[in-house]
Enzyme design. Structure first.
Site, PDB file in Angstrom:
ATOM      1  N   ARG A   1     -12.852  -5.234 -11.265  1.00 48.30           N
ATOM      2  CA  ARG A   1     -13.266  -4.006 -10.561  1.00 48.30           C
ATOM      3  C   ARG A   1     -14.787  -3.844 -10.607  1.00 48.30           C
ATOM      4  O   ARG A   1     -15.402  -3.382  -9.648  1.00 48.30           O
ATOM      5  CB  ARG A   1     -12.528  -2.784 -11.102  1.00 48.30           C
ATOM      6  CG  ARG A   1     -11.041  -2.842 -10.706  1.00 48.30           C
ATOM      7  CD  ARG A   1     -10.249  -1.646 -11.125  1.00 48.30           C
ATOM      8  NE  ARG A   1     -10.545  -0.444 -10.340  1.00 48.30           N
ATOM      9  CZ  ARG A   1     -10.040  -0.201  -9.131  1.00 48.30           C
ATOM     10  NH1 ARG A   1      -9.233  -1.076  -8.555  1.00 48.30           N
ATOM     11  NH2 ARG A   1     -10.336   0.914  -8.506  1.00 48.30           N
TER      12      ARG A   1
ATOM     13  N   TYR B   1       0.818  -1.221   0.000  1.00 48.68           N
ATOM     14  CA  TYR B   1       0.000   0.000   0.000  1.00 48.68           C
ATOM     15  C   TYR B   1       0.853   1.272   0.000  1.00 48.68           C
ATOM     16  O   TYR B   1       0.384   2.330   0.413  1.00 48.68           O
ATOM     17  CB  TYR B   1      -0.954  -0.024   1.190  1.00 48.68           C
ATOM     18  CG  TYR B   1      -2.171  -0.907   0.966  1.00 48.68           C
ATOM     19  CD1 TYR B   1      -3.048  -0.655  -0.091  1.00 48.68           C
ATOM     20  CD2 TYR B   1      -2.448  -1.977   1.794  1.00 48.68           C
ATOM     21  CE1 TYR B   1      -4.164  -1.449  -0.306  1.00 48.68           C
ATOM     22  CE2 TYR B   1      -3.570  -2.783   1.591  1.00 48.68           C
ATOM     23  CZ  TYR B   1      -4.422  -2.506   0.531  1.00 48.68           C
ATOM     24  OH  TYR B   1      -5.527  -3.292   0.317  1.00 48.68           O
TER      25      TYR B   1
ATOM     26  N   HIS C   1      -9.777  -6.594  -2.654  1.00 53.64           N
ATOM     27  CA  HIS C   1      -8.915  -5.663  -3.383  1.00 53.64           C
ATOM     28  C   HIS C   1      -8.743  -6.197  -4.794  1.00 53.64           C
ATOM     29  O   HIS C   1      -8.622  -7.402  -4.981  1.00 53.64           O
ATOM     30  CB  HIS C   1      -7.527  -5.549  -2.731  1.00 53.64           C
ATOM     31  CG  HIS C   1      -6.500  -4.924  -3.645  1.00 53.64           C
ATOM     32  ND1 HIS C   1      -6.360  -3.559  -3.746  1.00 53.64           N
ATOM     33  CD2 HIS C   1      -5.628  -5.461  -4.537  1.00 53.64           C
ATOM     34  CE1 HIS C   1      -5.424  -3.294  -4.659  1.00 53.64           C
ATOM     35  NE2 HIS C   1      -4.961  -4.425  -5.150  1.00 53.64           N
TER      36      HIS C   1
ATOM     37  N   THR D   1     -15.472   1.147  -4.073  1.00 51.40           N
ATOM     38  CA  THR D   1     -14.659   0.988  -2.855  1.00 51.40           C
ATOM     39  C   THR D   1     -15.505   1.086  -1.597  1.00 51.40           C
ATOM     40  O   THR D   1     -15.366   0.279  -0.677  1.00 51.40           O
ATOM     41  CB  THR D   1     -13.562   2.078  -2.818  1.00 51.40           C
ATOM     42  OG1 THR D   1     -12.777   1.972  -4.010  1.00 51.40           O
ATOM     43  CG2 THR D   1     -12.662   1.923  -1.608  1.00 51.40           C
TER      44      THR D   1
ATOM     45  N   ARG E   1     -18.692  -6.143  -2.914  1.00 49.35           N
ATOM     46  CA  ARG E   1     -18.723  -5.187  -1.807  1.00 49.35           C
ATOM     47  C   ARG E   1     -20.149  -4.882  -1.356  1.00 49.35           C
ATOM     48  O   ARG E   1     -20.399  -4.689  -0.161  1.00 49.35           O
ATOM     49  CB  ARG E   1     -17.953  -3.928  -2.191  1.00 49.35           C
ATOM     50  CG  ARG E   1     -16.430  -4.194  -2.122  1.00 49.35           C
ATOM     51  CD  ARG E   1     -15.667  -3.207  -2.907  1.00 49.35           C
ATOM     52  NE  ARG E   1     -14.218  -3.293  -2.697  1.00 49.35           N
ATOM     53  CZ  ARG E   1     -13.351  -2.662  -3.466  1.00 49.35           C
ATOM     54  NH1 ARG E   1     -13.768  -1.913  -4.468  1.00 49.35           N
ATOM     55  NH2 ARG E   1     -12.057  -2.792  -3.233  1.00 49.35           N
TER      56      ARG E   1
ATOM     57  N   ASN F   1     -13.646  -3.670   3.338  1.00 48.21           N
ATOM     58  CA  ASN F   1     -14.455  -3.779   2.115  1.00 48.21           C
ATOM     59  C   ASN F   1     -14.205  -5.074   1.342  1.00 48.21           C
ATOM     60  O   ASN F   1     -14.454  -5.145   0.139  1.00 48.21           O
ATOM     61  CB  ASN F   1     -14.284  -2.528   1.244  1.00 48.21           C
ATOM     62  CG  ASN F   1     -12.877  -2.381   0.691  1.00 48.21           C
ATOM     63  OD1 ASN F   1     -11.980  -3.148   1.040  1.00 48.21           O
ATOM     64  ND2 ASN F   1     -12.694  -1.415  -0.185  1.00 48.21           N
TER      65      ASN F   1
HETATM   66  P1  CMP Z   1      -8.004  -1.163  -1.806  1.00 52.84           P
HETATM   67  O1  CMP Z   1      -8.522  -1.393  -3.189  1.00 52.84           O
HETATM   68  O2  CMP Z   1      -7.466  -2.348  -1.099  1.00 52.84           O
HETATM   69  O3  CMP Z   1      -6.897  -0.020  -1.852  1.00 52.84           O
HETATM   70  C1  CMP Z   1      -6.749   0.980  -0.874  1.00 52.84           C
HETATM   71  C2  CMP Z   1      -7.686   0.777   0.264  1.00 52.84           C
HETATM   72  O4  CMP Z   1      -7.781   1.834   1.174  1.00 52.84           O
HETATM   73  C3  CMP Z   1      -9.086   0.637  -0.270  1.00 52.84           C
HETATM   74  O5  CMP Z   1      -9.214  -0.616  -0.906  1.00 52.84           O
HETATM   75  C4  CMP Z   1      -9.931   0.839   0.968  1.00 52.84           C
HETATM   76  O6  CMP Z   1     -10.276  -0.373   1.605  1.00 52.84           O
HETATM   77  C5  CMP Z   1      -8.993   1.621   1.856  1.00 52.84           C
HETATM   78  N1  CMP Z   1      -9.598   2.907   2.168  1.00 52.84           N
HETATM   79  C6  CMP Z   1      -9.962   3.850   1.301  1.00 52.84           C
HETATM   80  N2  CMP Z   1     -10.499   4.897   1.961  1.00 52.84           N
HETATM   81  C7  CMP Z   1     -10.472   4.574   3.276  1.00 52.84           C
HETATM   82  C8  CMP Z   1     -10.876   5.250   4.459  1.00 52.84           C
HETATM   83  N3  CMP Z   1     -11.441   6.453   4.400  1.00 52.84           N
HETATM   84  N4  CMP Z   1     -10.683   4.613   5.629  1.00 52.84           N
HETATM   85  C9  CMP Z   1     -10.101   3.393   5.669  1.00 52.84           C
HETATM   86  N5  CMP Z   1      -9.694   2.713   4.572  1.00 52.84           N
HETATM   87  C10 CMP Z   1      -9.883   3.305   3.399  1.00 52.84           C
END
Ligand code: CMP
Length: 139
Positions: A86, A50, A116, A92, A103, A113
């Site tokens: 996606r 990340y 990924h 998301t 989701r 969520n």
């Molecule tokens: P992902 O696709 O795994 O990539 C980045 C991740 O950040 C995203 O999924 C979310 O699960 C997470 N994310 C995005 N916004 C927030 C937030 N406001 N609080 C916590 N996690 C977040």
């Protein structure tokens, strides 16, 4: 074109025993699971994975969550697999996710969520290489 994308079934989903239900959704959408393993991420692995989100306010929370329980990492193969997955995951934030998406059906919150998926073919290749050797992917 035939593509491969990288997928994670996240801790909120493995904890609730939803790996099979999510895999069924993936397969019903026409994507093939060509590599898969259940692992516990190290903090270093999560921070690297990340890395693009390092400056975001939720980075610490995101890393803590991703190492809290096992995840399932996968390689999915299919026509336009990156964009297709996606779509299958949905937005998301589950509050914005369409009916029938992973989701919408399973996610608890924007952080928890459930799934990924890579956001581009280029990132898919980078992410796959972080978790799988070439000979672990059998198409
Ligand atoms: P992902 O696709 O795994 O990539 C980045 C991740 O950040 C995203 O999924 C979310 O699960 C997470 N994310 C995005 N916004 C927030 C937030 N406001 N609080 C916590 N996690 C977040």
């Amino acid at each position: 074109a035939l593509e491969r994308t990288f997928s994670i079934i996240k801790p909120d989903a493995t904890r609730r025993n939803l790996t099979g239900a999510i895999n069924a959704t993936i397969e019903k959408a026409g994507l093939r699971i060509v590599a898969q393993k259940r692992i516990l991420l190290t903090r270093a692995q999560a921070e690297t994975f990340y890395g693009v989100h390092k400056e975001r306010p939720f980075f610490g929370e995101l890393v803590d969550f991703m190492i809290s329980e096992p995840i399932v990492v996968q390689v999915l193969e299919g026509e336009d697999a990156v964009a297709k997955y996606r779509e299958v995951m949905g937005a998301t934030n589950p509050a914005n996710a369409a009916e029938g998406t992973i989701r919408k059906e399973f996610a608890l919150s924007v952080g928890e969520n459930s799934a990924h998926g890579s956001d581009s073919l280029e990132n898919a290749q980078i992410e796959i290489a972080q978790f799988f050797a070439g000979n672990e992917i059998v198409g």
